[in-house]
Design a protein around this motif. Sequence first.
Motif, short mmCIF file in Angstrom:
data_model
loop_
_atom_site.label_atom_id
_atom_site.label_comp_id
_atom_site.label_asym_id
_atom_site.label_seq_id
_atom_site.Cartn_x
_atom_site.Cartn_y
_atom_site.Cartn_z
N ALA A 85 0.68 -1.27 0.02
CA ALA A 85 0.19 -0.13 0.08
C ALA A 85 1.00 0.96 0.34
CB ALA A 85 -1.21 0.20 1.52
N TYR A 86 0.65 2.80 -1.04
CA TYR A 86 0.99 3.71 -0.71
C TYR A 86 0.33 4.48 -1.15
CZ TYR A 86 3.47 7.22 -3.22
OH TYR A 86 3.49 8.47 -3.03
N CYS A 114 1.97 6.26 4.38
CA CYS A 114 1.79 5.11 5.07
C CYS A 114 2.36 4.78 3.96
CB CYS A 114 0.63 4.52 5.70
SG CYS A 114 1.26 2.80 6.42
N VAL A 115 3.39 4.31 3.59
CA VAL A 115 4.34 3.06 2.73
C VAL A 115 4.19 1.48 3.60
CG1 VAL A 115 6.13 2.46 1.29
CG2 VAL A 115 5.21 4.67 1.53
N ARG A 116 3.57 0.63 2.25
CA ARG A 116 3.86 -1.11 3.42
C ARG A 116 4.25 -1.88 2.12
NH1 ARG A 116 -2.05 -1.24 4.87
NH2 ARG A 116 -1.33 -3.93 4.12
N ALA A 127 6.29 -1.27 7.21
CA ALA A 127 5.62 -0.23 6.81
C ALA A 127 6.55 1.21 7.40
CB ALA A 127 4.04 -0.33 8.38
N VAL A 128 6.09 1.81 7.02
CA VAL A 128 6.30 3.57 6.99
C VAL A 128 5.71 4.18 7.19
CG1 VAL A 128 8.49 4.88 6.60
CG2 VAL A 128 8.64 3.57 5.79
N LEU A 152 7.89 8.04 -2.99
CA LEU A 152 8.50 6.90 -3.51
C LEU A 152 9.59 7.74 -3.86
CD1 LEU A 152 6.20 4.44 -3.78
CD2 LEU A 152 7.77 4.73 -1.37
N ARG A 153 11.05 7.72 -3.32
CA ARG A 153 11.92 8.91 -3.77
C ARG A 153 12.05 7.07 -5.72
NH1 ARG A 153 12.06 12.80 -5.60
NH2 ARG A 153 11.42 13.53 -2.97
#
Length: 93
Positions: A49-50, A54-56, A65-66, A73-74
């Motif tokens: 997920a993004y 949250c980025v999972r 999870a961030v 997302l670089r």
Amino acid sequence: MRWPKMGEQFKRKAAAMLELPGEVALNLPKVIVTGRIQVIVENHRGIVAYDRECVRLLVEAGEVAVSGRDLVLRSILPDEVIVEGEICAVRFL
């Protein structure tokens, strides 16, 4: 003792004897946090997920999870993802 647990113990011992990094021998994610602005996750299996909070990421043993604000997302490579923004937390799910 269960077979999967014995296999993991064998891998750990073999990695220690051969002086291999854990992320290589045990297929573990390597997470590098730079201050509160960047997280690099190596050895991922894909993006679950993004959004901007949250980025999972899927990893061998579950998810990383961030969470934070204004996440971007670089870089997305087959084995590495770079997340930038205001990082508040990194969790293993």
